[in-house]
Design a protein around this motif. Structure first.
Motif, PDB file in Angstrom:
ATOM      1  N   VAL A  13       0.839  -1.202   0.000  1.00 32.19           N
ATOM      2  CA  VAL A  13       0.000   0.000   0.000  1.00 32.19           C
ATOM      3  C   VAL A  13       0.873   1.250   0.000  1.00 32.19           C
ATOM      4  O   VAL A  13       0.665   2.194  -0.770  1.00 32.19           O
ATOM      5  CB  VAL A  13      -0.949   0.013   1.220  1.00 32.19           C
ATOM      6  N   GLY A  14       1.877   1.267   0.873  1.00 29.54           N
ATOM      7  CA  GLY A  14       2.749   2.433   0.977  1.00 29.54           C
ATOM      8  C   GLY A  14       3.571   2.661  -0.276  1.00 29.54           C
ATOM      9  O   GLY A  14       3.677   3.793  -0.763  1.00 29.54           O
ATOM     10  N   CYS A  15       4.145   1.590  -0.827  1.00 25.72           N
ATOM     11  CA  CYS A  15       4.969   1.723  -2.038  1.00 25.72           C
ATOM     12  C   CYS A  15       4.140   2.209  -3.213  1.00 25.72           C
ATOM     13  O   CYS A  15       4.578   3.074  -3.994  1.00 25.72           O
ATOM     14  CB  CYS A  15       5.622   0.388  -2.371  1.00 25.72           C
ATOM     15  N   GLN A  18       4.471   6.295  -5.083  1.00 20.39           N
ATOM     16  CA  GLN A  18       4.982   6.387  -6.444  1.00 20.39           C
ATOM     17  C   GLN A  18       3.894   6.911  -7.371  1.00 20.39           C
ATOM     18  O   GLN A  18       2.761   6.441  -7.331  1.00 20.39           O
ATOM     19  CB  GLN A  18       5.457   5.016  -6.934  1.00 20.39           C
ATOM     20  N   GLU A  19       4.243   7.869  -8.189  1.00 21.38           N
ATOM     21  CA  GLU A  19       3.269   8.468  -9.097  1.00 21.38           C
ATOM     22  C   GLU A  19       3.000   7.562 -10.287  1.00 21.38           C
ATOM     23  O   GLU A  19       3.884   6.866 -10.765  1.00 21.38           O
ATOM     24  CB  GLU A  19       3.771   9.824  -9.586  1.00 21.38           C
ATOM     25  N   ILE A  43       7.887   2.166   8.245  1.00 23.11           N
ATOM     26  CA  ILE A  43       9.295   2.552   8.415  1.00 23.11           C
ATOM     27  C   ILE A  43      10.121   2.049   7.231  1.00 23.11           C
ATOM     28  O   ILE A  43      10.975   2.765   6.696  1.00 23.11           O
ATOM     29  CB  ILE A  43       9.842   1.988   9.741  1.00 23.11           C
ATOM     30  N   ALA A  44       9.853   0.812   6.792  1.00 18.02           N
ATOM     31  CA  ALA A  44      10.578   0.246   5.653  1.00 18.02           C
ATOM     32  C   ALA A  44      10.300   1.037   4.376  1.00 18.02           C
ATOM     33  O   ALA A  44      11.217   1.321   3.584  1.00 18.02           O
ATOM     34  CB  ALA A  44      10.187  -1.218   5.456  1.00 18.02           C
ATOM     35  N   VAL A  45       9.038   1.403   4.174  1.00 15.42           N
ATOM     36  CA  VAL A  45       8.679   2.174   2.973  1.00 15.42           C
ATOM     37  C   VAL A  45       9.338   3.553   3.006  1.00 15.42           C
ATOM     38  O   VAL A  45       9.836   4.046   1.985  1.00 15.42           O
ATOM     39  CB  VAL A  45       7.145   2.308   2.857  1.00 15.42           C
ATOM     40  N   LEU A  49      12.862   3.331   1.890  1.00 14.28           N
ATOM     41  CA  LEU A  49      13.002   3.092   0.452  1.00 14.28           C
ATOM     42  C   LEU A  49      12.600   4.287  -0.399  1.00 14.28           C
ATOM     43  O   LEU A  49      13.267   4.621  -1.387  1.00 14.28           O
ATOM     44  CB  LEU A  49      12.174   1.875   0.037  1.00 14.28           C
ATOM     45  N   LEU A  50      11.488   4.920  -0.039  1.00 15.27           N
ATOM     46  CA  LEU A  50      10.892   5.931  -0.921  1.00 15.27           C
ATOM     47  C   LEU A  50      10.719   7.303  -0.287  1.00 15.27           C
ATOM     48  O   LEU A  50      10.216   8.225  -0.933  1.00 15.27           O
ATOM     49  CB  LEU A  50       9.528   5.424  -1.417  1.00 15.27           C
ATOM     50  N   GLY A  51      11.089   7.431   0.959  1.00 13.43           N
ATOM     51  CA  GLY A  51      10.932   8.718   1.619  1.00 13.43           C
ATOM     52  C   GLY A  51       9.582   8.866   2.288  1.00 13.43           C
ATOM     53  O   GLY A  51       8.755   7.945   2.294  1.00 13.43           O
TER      54      GLY A  51
END
Length: 236
Positions: free
Chosen positions: A23-25, A29-30, A93-95, A98-100
């Motif tokens: 869900v977070g990833c 991401q656009e 936290i992991a997301v 990885l992606l800010g």
């Protein structure tokens, strides 16, 4: 905590982690194509992976519905809730690594609190109603489609009302997106209230329509089929 409950706790943590992780990833991401499908698919595979151990809830609202239905004890449900919340936070936290960190969208003049709560409540109702009927009802015991049905329910509801409420249908997911900064933390109460209410109503309808004595076991249909197979072998 006995070994069986510990295994269930770990499975609920892992399943919730990967659900919130996807869900977070997807959300950070656009222009991600088929985002709702990726989320529904991640839930589906985690249910197939861990459903035979814990029942594959990965959602406090589902755990509430299963508890009301009588297929999960109070102690077990409490441990599930803790595992799911921790899994969601660790995934966030992991997301972030990885992606800010995201930024909450500006307040919408289109979506009101009532609209958000109705969308989340109905979506969670559909999810929990499906879970109870495909994974805990004797009439569907031994089926092999329960993970697919549950995953596609989330996919369908996310497509239907994702633009209205974000399509969480899960208090743990709501916590995760709030930690990621993708939702306003002050609105969490609306998600939790509507989702738990939707789950409770779904469980009530399940009990009303099935007219059966609640079972104590909370394991998915696969376990019931395995028990029946073992009994047949012993009989021979």
């Amino acid at each position: 905590m006995d070994a069986s409950l510990l295994r269930k706790w770990i499975v609920e943590f892992i399943g919730t982690f990967f659900l919130v992780y996807v869900v977070g990833c997807v959300s950070l991401q656009e222009h991600v194509l088929l985002g709702p499908l990726a989320i529904g698919a991640s839930l589906m595979v985690m249910i197939f992976a861990g459903g035979h151990i814990s029942g594959g809830h990965y959602n406090p609202a589902v755990t509430l519905g299963v508890w009301i239905r009588g297929a999960c004890g109070t102690l077990e449900a409490s441990f599930y809730l803790v595992a799911q919340v921790i899994g969601a936070i660790v995934a966030s936290i992991a997301v972030t690594f990885l992606l800010g960190h995201g930024s909450a969208p500006a307040p919408s003049t289109v979506t009101t609190a009532a609209q958000l709560m109705l969308a989340e409540g109905l979506g969670t109702f559909a999810l929990v109603y499906t879970v109870l009927n495909v994974a805990t009802a004797p009439a569907t015991s031994g089926n092999s489609f329960y993970g697919l049905a549950i995953g596609f329910t989330v996919f369908a509801q996310a497509v239907a009302v994702g633009k209205v409420s974000g399509g969480a249908f899960n208090p743990a997911v709501a916590i995760g997106v709030a930690v990621l900064g993708l939702a306003n933390g002050s609105n969490l109460w609306m998600y939790w209230l509507s989702e738990f209410l939707g789950a409770g109503v779904a469980a009530g309808f399940f009990l009303l329509l099935n007219r059966e004595k609640p079972h104590e076991a909370s394991v998915a249909s696969h376990d019931r089929a395995q028990d029946q197979t073992n009994q047949s072998i012993r009989a021979v």
